[in-house]
Design a protein around this motif. Structure first.
Motif, mmCIF file in Angstrom:
data_model
loop_
_atom_site.group_PDB
_atom_site.id
_atom_site.type_symbol
_atom_site.label_atom_id
_atom_site.label_comp_id
_atom_site.label_asym_id
_atom_site.label_seq_id
_atom_site.Cartn_x
_atom_site.Cartn_y
_atom_site.Cartn_z
ATOM 1 N N ARG A 1 2.405 -2.466 -0.346
ATOM 2 C CA ARG A 1 1.369 -3.082 -1.192
ATOM 3 C C ARG A 1 0.484 -4.039 -0.395
ATOM 4 O O ARG A 1 -0.667 -4.240 -0.717
ATOM 5 C CB ARG A 1 2.005 -3.787 -2.381
ATOM 6 C CG ARG A 1 3.075 -4.778 -2.018
ATOM 7 C CD ARG A 1 3.724 -5.330 -3.303
ATOM 8 N NE ARG A 1 4.827 -6.236 -3.005
ATOM 9 C CZ ARG A 1 6.078 -5.847 -2.812
ATOM 10 N NH1 ARG A 1 6.397 -4.560 -2.829
ATOM 11 N NH2 ARG A 1 7.034 -6.734 -2.560
ATOM 12 N N TRP A 2 1.038 -4.657 0.632
ATOM 13 C CA TRP A 2 0.204 -5.562 1.441
ATOM 14 C C TRP A 2 -0.842 -4.776 2.233
ATOM 15 O O TRP A 2 -1.985 -5.233 2.422
ATOM 16 C CB TRP A 2 1.077 -6.378 2.394
ATOM 17 C CG TRP A 2 1.873 -7.420 1.662
ATOM 18 C CD1 TRP A 2 3.197 -7.390 1.367
ATOM 19 C CD2 TRP A 2 1.350 -8.635 1.132
ATOM 20 N NE1 TRP A 2 3.571 -8.510 0.669
ATOM 21 C CE2 TRP A 2 2.438 -9.314 0.512
ATOM 22 C CE3 TRP A 2 0.106 -9.251 1.103
ATOM 23 C CZ2 TRP A 2 2.317 -10.556 -0.115
ATOM 24 C CZ3 TRP A 2 -0.015 -10.477 0.483
ATOM 25 C CH2 TRP A 2 1.065 -11.109 -0.109
ATOM 26 N N LEU A 3 -0.468 -3.597 2.654
ATOM 27 C CA LEU A 3 -1.459 -2.741 3.314
ATOM 28 C C LEU A 3 -2.545 -2.324 2.327
ATOM 29 O O LEU A 3 -3.739 -2.294 2.667
ATOM 30 C CB LEU A 3 -0.754 -1.509 3.900
ATOM 31 C CG LEU A 3 -1.682 -0.457 4.544
ATOM 32 C CD1 LEU A 3 -2.411 -1.050 5.747
ATOM 33 C CD2 LEU A 3 -0.876 0.792 4.944
ATOM 34 N N VAL A 4 -2.119 -1.981 1.080
ATOM 35 C CA VAL A 4 -3.111 -1.607 0.044
ATOM 36 C C VAL A 4 -4.078 -2.751 -0.195
ATOM 37 O O VAL A 4 -5.304 -2.562 -0.279
ATOM 38 C CB VAL A 4 -2.380 -1.208 -1.252
ATOM 39 C CG1 VAL A 4 -3.374 -1.012 -2.383
ATOM 40 C CG2 VAL A 4 -1.547 0.037 -1.033
ATOM 41 N N LEU A 5 -3.550 -3.999 -0.304
ATOM 42 C CA LEU A 5 -4.409 -5.143 -0.571
ATOM 43 C C LEU A 5 -5.341 -5.415 0.599
ATOM 44 O O LEU A 5 -6.539 -5.703 0.393
ATOM 45 C CB LEU A 5 -3.522 -6.369 -0.847
ATOM 46 C CG LEU A 5 -4.273 -7.656 -1.220
ATOM 47 C CD1 LEU A 5 -5.084 -7.450 -2.493
ATOM 48 C CD2 LEU A 5 -3.285 -8.819 -1.397
ATOM 49 N N ILE B 1 -18.830 -2.697 -9.266
ATOM 50 C CA ILE B 1 -17.559 -2.232 -9.846
ATOM 51 C C ILE B 1 -17.083 -0.973 -9.134
ATOM 52 O O ILE B 1 -15.883 -0.770 -8.894
ATOM 53 C CB ILE B 1 -17.743 -1.989 -11.360
ATOM 54 C CG1 ILE B 1 -18.072 -3.319 -12.064
ATOM 55 C CG2 ILE B 1 -16.494 -1.356 -11.959
ATOM 56 C CD1 ILE B 1 -18.383 -3.171 -13.540
ATOM 57 N N GLY B 2 -18.020 -0.112 -8.783
ATOM 58 C CA GLY B 2 -17.641 1.100 -8.069
ATOM 59 C C GLY B 2 -17.046 0.798 -6.708
ATOM 60 O O GLY B 2 -16.107 1.478 -6.256
ATOM 61 N N VAL B 3 -17.572 -0.225 -6.008
ATOM 62 C CA VAL B 3 -17.005 -0.612 -4.716
ATOM 63 C C VAL B 3 -15.582 -1.128 -4.891
ATOM 64 O O VAL B 3 -14.692 -0.834 -4.071
ATOM 65 C CB VAL B 3 -17.907 -1.664 -4.043
ATOM 66 C CG1 VAL B 3 -17.210 -2.290 -2.846
ATOM 67 C CG2 VAL B 3 -19.222 -1.033 -3.607
ATOM 68 N N ILE C 1 -9.776 -0.204 -3.964
ATOM 69 C CA ILE C 1 -8.388 -0.037 -4.405
ATOM 70 C C ILE C 1 -7.903 1.369 -4.087
ATOM 71 O O ILE C 1 -6.778 1.589 -3.609
ATOM 72 C CB ILE C 1 -8.278 -0.352 -5.910
ATOM 73 C CG1 ILE C 1 -8.618 -1.836 -6.159
ATOM 74 C CG2 ILE C 1 -6.889 -0.009 -6.433
ATOM 75 C CD1 ILE C 1 -8.674 -2.203 -7.632
ATOM 76 N N GLY C 2 -8.747 2.348 -4.350
ATOM 77 C CA GLY C 2 -8.372 3.728 -4.047
ATOM 78 C C GLY C 2 -8.160 3.934 -2.564
ATOM 79 O O GLY C 2 -7.251 4.680 -2.139
#
Length: 506
Positions: free
Chosen positions: A19-23, A419-421, A426-427
């Motif tokens: 999760r830290w990589l995702v963030l 919002i799209g960015v 996140i994706g």
């Protein structure tokens, strides 16, 4: 279906485990994306609608009712031309810093993509301009969009009111020049024709005219022949009447009027014979017997009988003289026509080069005269049109929706982009975590391990934490939640800033 569910569970486990990589990836992508969105200048759109109407009774009467409408349509189609757009660039802030022809071409090309001129209805024209200069503020871009549309309206008005009159005046000047040149050529051709006709009067008008005159002479000759035949027949008839008419009338004396009756009977007999009656006709036979009787009586008549001039005979002689003169006049006219006809045929046969020259001179003159008459007619129509457009043309030009300063940008839709960015960041983080999990040889579930090894799985060992480990895990969770909240809060803050800036335009 179970396999798909397991794959999804494995992906979520891999993302949560990293999760830290995702963030971190989400923060990096969002920061870069938001910076890119911030670099996109706002584009402001200004729009105006113009109503144009032409209603001129005099123009319809003289046949140029559609001329003004066609001119307006032409101006509408050419309003966004390079020449007009260059006028817009020079008269607005778009021309600031434009010093070379290359810079002007680029400025005009960029403006051509941002300006639209369309006809919404027959008499309604819509002008739209979108301006978004990165070197200008939002308020300046909005004001510049309004200035561009206003300048387009001014050009449209000038092209239809002043431009049409100027074109008419230039056309009249051009027609005057052409008329003067055609006039000189026509005068020279006329002098050549007059000189040739003076030398060759029989070829006036060329061989076509000569052929026409020959045909007329032949026709007139046939008419003269018919009239001459009729006149000769009438003369023969009057000669026959004179032959059967006595010069004197005999008046009876003492012995009676047998001689006078005899002369009258002979006159009647001559008239019958002139009408074509034969001796076998009953009237002719009876009259002949009467003549024989009167001859015997006249022989026995006394010598005292006397006579006087016959007025019918004198009248017939006068008529014969008139008809004889008519015959002589017709014969003289026939001889004159025959001489003219022979002379023209000889000229046409003996001088073909002169006849060809006559044709060329006549043809050149007719062509020049026809062209001169057409140009003269066009010049008069153009002068009348110019007077109608200057004095009587009812040109109605009204700006229905004037260009206003736009309050909100037409593009881009920055809130949607922000919002799209965020969603994209996140994706991207989840995708990076999943890709890293696929590279490393780890198994998120026991079923996946069992399928990979092909061996039965006895059991799994759960992860157990001590009190210190759980405290450290809670602390890290709080930090992760703070990082996620900060990312979402940054997006909300940027949205608020965007709405505030849009509200401050103008």
């Amino acid at each position: 279906m179970n396999q798909v569910f397991e794959e999804l569970q494995a992906a979520l486990h891999s993302a949560w485990h990293r999760r830290w990589l995702v963030l971190a990836v989400a923060w990096g992508v969002c920061v870069l994306g938001w910076l890119a969105v911030a670099m996109i200048p706002n584009t402001y759109e200004s729009k105006a609608r113009v109503f144009v109407q032409l209603d001129d009774v005099l123009s319809q009467q003289i046949g140029i009712a559609n001329a003004g409408k066609g001119e307006i349509e032409r101006v509408r189609k050419t309003l966004a031309s390079a020449v007009n757009l260059e006028k817009v660039v020079r008269s607005t802030r778009l021309g600031e810093g434009v010093t070379s022809p290359g810079q002007m071409e680029r400025a005009v090309g960029g403006l051509a993509e941002k300006v639209k001129v369309v006809s919404t209805e027959d008499n309604l024209i819509e002008i739209t301009a979108q301006i978004g200069q990165s070197s200008l503020s939002d308020a300046q871009n909005a004001a510049l969009a309004q200035d561009v549309v206003q300048k387009m309206i001014d050009i449209f008005r000038e092209e239809n009111i002043a431009g049409s009159r100027g074109e008419v005046a230039e056309t009249i000047v051009f027609l005057d020049q052409q008329l003067e040149a055609r006039k000189r050529d026509l005068e020279a051709a006329e002098q050549r024709r007059l000189a040739f006709e003076a030398e060759n009067p029989e070829l006036i008008g060329g061989t076509a005219t000569l052929s026409t005159r020959l045909q007329q002479l032949r026709t007139e000759m046939r008419g003269i022949d018919a009239d001459l035949a009729a006149a000769q027949s009438a003369l023969a008839a009057i000669n026959g009447q004179i032959a059967g008419t006595p010069r004197t009338l005999v008046t009876a004396g003492d012995g009676g009027g047998a001689r006078g009756a005899l002369m009258q009977a002979r006159s009647q007999l001559a008239g019958m014979q002139a009408r074509g009656l034969t001796d076998n006709h009953p009237d002719v036979a009876a009259l002949q017997r009467q003549i024989q009787l009167l001859e015997r009586q006249a022989a026995s008549e006394g010598p005292n009988a006397s006579g006087s001039a016959n007025p019918a005979y004198s009248s017939l002689v006068a008529i014969r003289a008139e008809r004889d003169a008519n015959v002589q006049a017709l014969m003289a006219r026939k001889a004159a026509l025959q001489a003219d006809l022979t002379g023209m045929m000889a000229s046409q046969a003996d001088e073909p080069a002169v006849a060809a020259e006559a044709n060329r001179i006549s043809r050149d003159y007719e062509v020049l005269k026809t062209k001169y008459d057409e140009l003269l007619q066009d010049r008069e129509e153009m002068q009348l049109r110019g007077q109608v457009e200057s004095e009587r043309s009812s040109f109605s030009f009204e700006v229905i929706d004037p260009p206003t300063t736009p309050r909100a940008p037409a593009a881009p839709n920055r809130p949607i982009l922000l919002i799209g960015v965020l969603i994209l960041g996140i994706g991207a983080g989840i995708g990076a975590a999943f890709a890293l999990g696929q590279v490393r040889s780890t198994f998120a579930t026991g079923a996946k391990l069992e399928r990979s090894l092909g061996l039965p799985l006895v059991g799994t060992i759960s992860h157990t934490l001590t009190d210190a480990g759980r405290a450290l895990a809670r602390k890290r969770m709080k930090l992760f939640a703070g990082g996620c909240a900060s990312l979402v809060g940054m997006c909300v803050l940027l949205l608020a800033v965007e709405f505030v800036q849009v509200g401050m335009v103008g």
